[in-house]
Scaffold this motif. Structure first.
Motif, PDB file in Angstrom:
ATOM      1  N   PRO A  31     -34.513  35.823  -8.770  1.00  0.00           N
ATOM      2  CA  PRO A  31     -34.796  34.850  -9.838  1.00  0.00           C
ATOM      3  C   PRO A  31     -33.507  34.456 -10.553  1.00  0.00           C
ATOM      4  O   PRO A  31     -32.573  35.242 -10.665  1.00  0.00           O
ATOM      5  CB  PRO A  31     -35.741  35.611 -10.771  1.00  0.00           C
ATOM      6  N   GLN A  32     -33.479  33.235 -11.048  1.00  0.00           N
ATOM      7  CA  GLN A  32     -32.284  32.727 -11.717  1.00  0.00           C
ATOM      8  C   GLN A  32     -32.534  32.548 -13.204  1.00  0.00           C
ATOM      9  O   GLN A  32     -33.237  31.622 -13.614  1.00  0.00           O
ATOM     10  CB  GLN A  32     -31.866  31.380 -11.118  1.00  0.00           C
ATOM     11  N   PRO A  33     -31.996  33.412 -14.045  1.00  0.00           N
ATOM     12  CA  PRO A  33     -32.036  33.135 -15.487  1.00  0.00           C
ATOM     13  C   PRO A  33     -31.234  31.874 -15.793  1.00  0.00           C
ATOM     14  O   PRO A  33     -30.347  31.477 -15.029  1.00  0.00           O
ATOM     15  CB  PRO A  33     -31.382  34.382 -16.099  1.00  0.00           C
ATOM     16  N   SER A  34     -31.546  31.255 -16.910  1.00  0.00           N
ATOM     17  CA  SER A  34     -30.925  29.971 -17.233  1.00  0.00           C
ATOM     18  C   SER A  34     -29.410  30.078 -17.346  1.00  0.00           C
ATOM     19  O   SER A  34     -28.689  29.128 -17.031  1.00  0.00           O
ATOM     20  CB  SER A  34     -31.514  29.417 -18.533  1.00  0.00           C
ATOM     21  N   HIS A  35     -28.876  31.228 -17.759  1.00  0.00           N
ATOM     22  CA  HIS A  35     -27.426  31.327 -17.962  1.00  0.00           C
ATOM     23  C   HIS A  35     -26.647  31.347 -16.655  1.00  0.00           C
ATOM     24  O   HIS A  35     -25.450  31.047 -16.639  1.00  0.00           O
ATOM     25  CB  HIS A  35     -27.082  32.583 -18.778  1.00  0.00           C
ATOM     26  N   VAL A  36     -27.305  31.699 -15.535  1.00  0.00           N
ATOM     27  CA  VAL A  36     -26.583  31.819 -14.274  1.00  0.00           C
ATOM     28  C   VAL A  36     -26.841  30.638 -13.340  1.00  0.00           C
ATOM     29  O   VAL A  36     -26.128  30.459 -12.353  1.00  0.00           O
ATOM     30  CB  VAL A  36     -26.962  33.151 -13.581  1.00  0.00           C
ATOM     31  N   ARG A  37     -27.815  29.806 -13.678  1.00  0.00           N
ATOM     32  CA  ARG A  37     -28.128  28.695 -12.782  1.00  0.00           C
ATOM     33  C   ARG A  37     -26.958  27.719 -12.610  1.00  0.00           C
ATOM     34  O   ARG A  37     -26.696  27.280 -11.479  1.00  0.00           O
ATOM     35  CB  ARG A  37     -29.366  27.953 -13.292  1.00  0.00           C
ATOM     36  N   PRO A  38     -26.221  27.331 -13.682  1.00  0.00           N
ATOM     37  CA  PRO A  38     -25.073  26.430 -13.459  1.00  0.00           C
ATOM     38  C   PRO A  38     -24.053  27.014 -12.482  1.00  0.00           C
ATOM     39  O   PRO A  38     -23.446  26.268 -11.696  1.00  0.00           O
ATOM     40  CB  PRO A  38     -24.477  26.259 -14.857  1.00  0.00           C
TER      41      PRO A  38
END
Length: 381
Positions: A31-38
């Motif tokens: 899963p991708q938390p929002s802080h690591v998606r960029p």
């Protein structure tokens, strides 16, 4: 040579509550938390990670270590001990992936490759619990309703014992490993009682040979057909169908046929079928006992005449996560029909590992999964 290694970690400042992004992971993708998606969506995640490191946005650990991710059940579910994942560096030749066409991470330093490990006597599970009592807490918070913690396992006798056990244990990652160097891995023992296998269902689209009445007549050569008491387009009917599929007599194999209008049938495969002579059946007898293998060989290949239904990117057969999504897709006309499966039981997955066999593409997914971005593997160290 050891397959599992301590590694130099790059740590970032994490909020007490990590927010999930709207990204829908494929199968066993982390899963991708929002802080690591960029970072993962950048043109070159490895180069972007190097830039963040040079800019001082990441803290480099003083020396190599292994880490422990503990994921607790979310509120409202039965409580129990956390599921423990060992974060480590995994050699590229360490193990063949468990499934054909495994998920390929965009960054092997960021997305942990969940790796199932045989632990028939619970030795590894006990060692991870022992290590947790002595480990240093690096971060504690929540992600998507799951209380979670990240702990550092200092170089110690218990760390060496963990490595020694993993050197001998069969290990199978659920994602592709980087052939050019070590990958960040999340090793979890099969003996962990909180680990769940979820099935990947199959949906049909554009199959001209699928005519409902004809199909139900032809499939009786291989399976008994059972009516459902309630429609699938209600929560009660969906729950009843799921329970009935999961509680058939031991030793039987079955799938749930999902039809338009909330209709459905249970197909229970007949016992004593000789699959060895079928061209589409797996040669390995262990794989021939899987529900998905029976669906592919008997229903999709033999009854419907679909060629290579398990091939990645098939134009007529689509993997679908979640029974609700499958029913909704058939209801809305996205798919002609669908086949819902039970998850493979633990002993079946263990038998596949022991036989050194490989499951069809997208057979199962694991829950819970440790999210990406708790830490990163420094491959330049």
């Amino acid at each position: 040579m050891a397959r599992v290694h301590p590694f130099t970690a790059l740590l970032t400042s994490l909020e007490p509550r990590l927010e999930p992004s709207d990204y829908v992971p494929r199968s066993n993708a982390a899963p991708q938390p929002s802080h690591v998606r960029p970072l993962l969506e950048s043109a070159n995640p490895t180069a972007e990670l190097r830039r963040l490191k040079s800019a001082g946005a990441l803290l480099k650990d003083a020396r190599p270590a292994m880490y422990l991710v503990e994921i607790h059940s979310p509120a409202g579910k039965l409580g129990g001990p956390p599921v423990r994942f060992l974060l480590c560096a995994l050699d590229p030749e360490a193990a063949v992936p468990l499934e054909h066409d495994p998920y390929r991470p965009r960054a092997w330093e960021v997305e942990p490759a969940v790796t199932l490990t045989a632990d028939d006597h619970g030795v590894l599970r006990g060692l991870l619990a022992e290590a947790s009592e002595r480990a240093i807490t690096v971060w504690q918070g929540q992600y998507d309703g799951h209380p979670m913690s990240l702990r550092r396992i200092e170089p110690s006798p218990v760390a060496k014992r963990i490595q020694a056990v993993l050197d001998e244990a069969p290990m199978r990652p659920l994602a592709a490993l980087d052939e050019g160097g070590p990958s960040l891995a999340a090793v979890v023992p099969l003996s962990d009682p909180g680990l769940e296998f979820q099935p990947i269902h199959r949906a049909l689209k554009g199959v001209e040979t699928f005519k409902e009445e004809t199909f139900l007549t032809l499939v009786t050569a291989y399976a008994r057909v059972y009516e459902l008491d309630e429609p699938l387009d209600t929560p009660r009917g969906l729950g009843a169908a799921r329970e009935r599929l999961a509680t058939l007599i031991s030793g039987q194999h079955a799938v749930l046929l999902v039809l338009p209008g909330g209709r459905g049938r249970i197909l229970r495969f007949r016992q004593g079928l000789d699959l060895a002579h079928l061209k589409g059946a797996p040669r390995n007898p262990t794989l021939r006992s899987l529900d998905l293998a029976l669906l592919n060989a008997l229903v999709l290949r033999t009854v419907l005449g679909i060629k290579d239904p398990e091939a990645p990117g098939h134009p007529q057969v689509f993997p679908v996560q979640g029974l609700e999504s499958l029913v909704r897709g058939v209801q809305e006309g996205t798919f002609q029909a669908g086949f819902a499966l039970n998850p493979p039981p633990l002993w079946e997955v263990r038998a596949v590992m022991e036989a050194q066999a490989t499951l069809p593409s997208r057979t199962l997914r694991v829950e819970p999964l440790p999210p990406a971005g708790l830490l990163f593997l420094d491959r330049e160290a």
